[in-house]
Design an enzyme around this catalytic site. Structure first.
Site, PDB file in Angstrom:
ATOM      1  N   SER A 112      52.159 -12.538  33.444  1.00 53.42           N
ATOM      2  CA  SER A 112      52.471 -11.964  32.135  1.00 53.42           C
ATOM      3  C   SER A 112      53.781 -12.511  31.585  1.00 53.42           C
ATOM      4  O   SER A 112      54.743 -12.723  32.318  1.00 53.42           O
ATOM      5  CB  SER A 112      52.597 -10.445  32.268  1.00 53.42           C
ATOM      6  OG  SER A 112      53.249  -9.910  31.127  1.00 53.42           O
ATOM      7  N   TYR A 135      52.405 -13.964  24.710  1.00 56.28           N
ATOM      8  CA  TYR A 135      52.369 -13.148  23.496  1.00 56.28           C
ATOM      9  C   TYR A 135      53.135 -13.906  22.424  1.00 56.28           C
ATOM     10  O   TYR A 135      54.188 -14.485  22.723  1.00 56.28           O
ATOM     11  CB  TYR A 135      53.118 -11.824  23.708  1.00 56.28           C
ATOM     12  CG  TYR A 135      52.373 -10.737  24.434  1.00 56.28           C
ATOM     13  CD1 TYR A 135      51.162 -10.258  23.987  1.00 56.28           C
ATOM     14  CD2 TYR A 135      52.950 -10.129  25.546  1.00 56.28           C
ATOM     15  CE1 TYR A 135      50.514  -9.212  24.652  1.00 56.28           C
ATOM     16  CE2 TYR A 135      52.314  -9.086  26.210  1.00 56.28           C
ATOM     17  CZ  TYR A 135      51.100  -8.633  25.752  1.00 56.28           C
ATOM     18  OH  TYR A 135      50.466  -7.609  26.392  1.00 56.28           O
ATOM     19  N   THR A 162      47.155 -13.614  24.591  1.00 53.93           N
ATOM     20  CA  THR A 162      46.595 -12.270  24.402  1.00 53.93           C
ATOM     21  C   THR A 162      46.514 -11.973  22.912  1.00 53.93           C
ATOM     22  O   THR A 162      47.514 -12.045  22.198  1.00 53.93           O
ATOM     23  CB  THR A 162      47.451 -11.229  25.144  1.00 53.93           C
ATOM     24  OG1 THR A 162      47.391 -11.537  26.533  1.00 53.93           O
ATOM     25  CG2 THR A 162      46.934  -9.816  24.917  1.00 53.93           C
ATOM     26  N   LYS A 225      42.627 -14.069  25.496  1.00 50.35           N
ATOM     27  CA  LYS A 225      42.383 -12.809  26.205  1.00 50.35           C
ATOM     28  C   LYS A 225      42.321 -11.673  25.198  1.00 50.35           C
ATOM     29  O   LYS A 225      43.285 -11.457  24.441  1.00 50.35           O
ATOM     30  CB  LYS A 225      43.511 -12.550  27.206  1.00 50.35           C
ATOM     31  CG  LYS A 225      43.446 -11.195  27.905  1.00 50.35           C
ATOM     32  CD  LYS A 225      44.450 -11.117  29.030  1.00 50.35           C
ATOM     33  CE  LYS A 225      44.396  -9.797  29.755  1.00 50.35           C
ATOM     34  NZ  LYS A 225      45.116  -8.708  29.055  1.00 50.35           N
ATOM     35  N   HIS A 249      42.313  -4.999  27.114  1.00 47.06           N
ATOM     36  CA  HIS A 249      43.644  -4.667  27.623  1.00 47.06           C
ATOM     37  C   HIS A 249      43.585  -3.437  28.539  1.00 47.06           C
ATOM     38  O   HIS A 249      44.506  -2.640  28.618  1.00 47.06           O
ATOM     39  CB  HIS A 249      44.580  -4.397  26.442  1.00 47.06           C
ATOM     40  CG  HIS A 249      45.968  -4.950  26.583  1.00 47.06           C
ATOM     41  ND1 HIS A 249      46.422  -6.029  25.880  1.00 47.06           N
ATOM     42  CD2 HIS A 249      47.023  -4.559  27.347  1.00 47.06           C
ATOM     43  CE1 HIS A 249      47.687  -6.267  26.199  1.00 47.06           C
ATOM     44  NE2 HIS A 249      48.077  -5.396  27.093  1.00 47.06           N
TER      45      HIS A 249
END
Ligand code: FMN
Length: 353
Positions: A112, A135, A162, A225, A249
């Protein structure tokens, strides 16, 4: 924090119970919880219960292989760890410990952008299938480009963007803890290495042009994603994306959303084998992996149970849980009468609900 062994007979639910006993309530709830009334989260889990397996007998299963190739990367089992930020709240070594455990189990890893370990720490510990989750935080594209370049330079093999987080999920459990004095959200911000600076949120203007912008700037394959609709999967292909993760998520963003397993067949049909298709949300047991493969997924990703294994047993705990998933997959395949993951198909499942 003391680490305990995670025996391989422990279920994901039992692991969750162990983690609940040892984590502060606000940290436990932050991981366990979802958005709104948690309807999406519950739907993800329930979807797997509507399927049953239909074995074939008298097949020579003396040699069963769970290995598979995703985007040209060979992995020991079709299982990735979903990107989860802030794992330093659960264990001092955070995501780096997860990477060690995943590598030992032959699983892939998606780090992440809001992790508490550095890209380098995790890359050193991870196996060959290591991807970086991005992100688009804020509007500063130079920052995004710098993060992507660092991921490539540090040895990540794909960029997983994402795309389900245009607005922050409405998470009641977090809000309830903050209202009673928890400083959890400050802790999350302060341990994040690349992501959340105070006040920084995903750019709500993010759109397909940004995906084109990104693909012009990196040679790494891009995986989106948060895809649950067939037309988005088709657009992903048109925009040069190489893979999609059917994900909501883990029910932490849009509530009342479609379960990922229910969305999977439409996405699989839309991509016509041209993209890698992964799924996450609610994968808890080896038989869930088989059901996802039978509906056309190339691999699954797992979130919360890995966090629970980390909290209970550190890197060893993660290795134990993921190895039990991989071993359980091999056992299930043998009982199903298949020797490779590619053989698992629609004829091996029945919808019963
Ligand atoms: C504590 C926690 C943190 C997460 N952080 C991220 C993140 O930083 N980026 C992301 O794309 N998804 C994040 N997710 C979502 C997961 O990647 C994944 O989609 C979800 O957990 C899968 O569902 P499962 O937990 O039911 O397996 C997070 C999930 C949890 C539980």
């Amino acid at each position: 924090m003391t680490e305990d062994a995670v025996p391989d007979w422990l279920s994901a639910d039992e692991l969750e119970g162990e983690a609940r006993r040892r984590l502060p309530a606000d940290v436990f709830d932050h991981v366990a919880g979802g958005a709104g009334d948690e309807l999406t989260q519950v739907a993800n889990l329930d979807a797997y219960l509507r399927f049953r397996l239909r074995p074939r007998v008298l097949v020579d299963v003396s040699s069963v292989s769970t290995s598979t190739v995703i985007l040209g990367m060979e992995i020991g089992c079709p299982i990735f760890v979903s990107p989860m930020g802030s794992q330093g709240l659960l264990h001092p070594r955070g995501e780096a410990a997860i990477a060690v455990g995943a590598a030992r189990a032959g699983a892939g890893l998606i780090l992440s952008m809001t992790a508490s370990s550095t890209m380098a720490e995790v890359a050193d510990a991870a196996g060959p299938a290591r991807w970086f989750q991005l992100y688009f935080l804020g509007r500063d594209r130079h920052l995004i480009e710098a993060v992507v370049n660092e991921a490539a330079a540090t040895g990540y093999k794909a960029i997983c963007v994402t795309v389900d987080s245009a607005s922050f999920g409405f998470r009641r459990r977090d809000m309830r803890h903050v209202a009673s004095g928890s400083t959890l959200l400050e802790s999350i911000r302060s341990i994040s290495r690349y992501g959340i600076q105070p006040g920084s949120v995903v750019d709500p203007s993010l759109n397909w042009k940004d995906i084109e912008w990104l693909s012009a700037r990196t040679r790494l394959p891009i995986v989106l994603k948060g895809i649950t609709a067939a037309d988005d999967a088709r657009k992903a292909h048109e925009h040069g994306v190489r893979g999609v993760i059917v994900s909501n998520h883990g029910g932490r963003q849009l509530d009342h959303g479609i379960a990922t397993l229910d969305a999977l067949p439409d996405v699989v049909a839309a991509v016509e084998g041209k993209l890698a298709v992964l799924i996450d949300g609610g994968v808890r047991r080896p038989t869930d992996v088989v059901i996802a493969l039978a509906l056309g997924a190339d691999a699954v990703a797992i979130g919360r149970p890995v966090a629970w294994a980390l909290a209970v047993g550190g890197a060893d705990g993660v290795a134990s849980y993921l190895t039990s998933m991989a071993d359980g997959l091999a056992r299930t395949m043998a009982l199903l009468g298949v020797t490779t993951t590619a053989e698992v198909g629609a004829a091996h499942i029945a919808r019963v609900g």
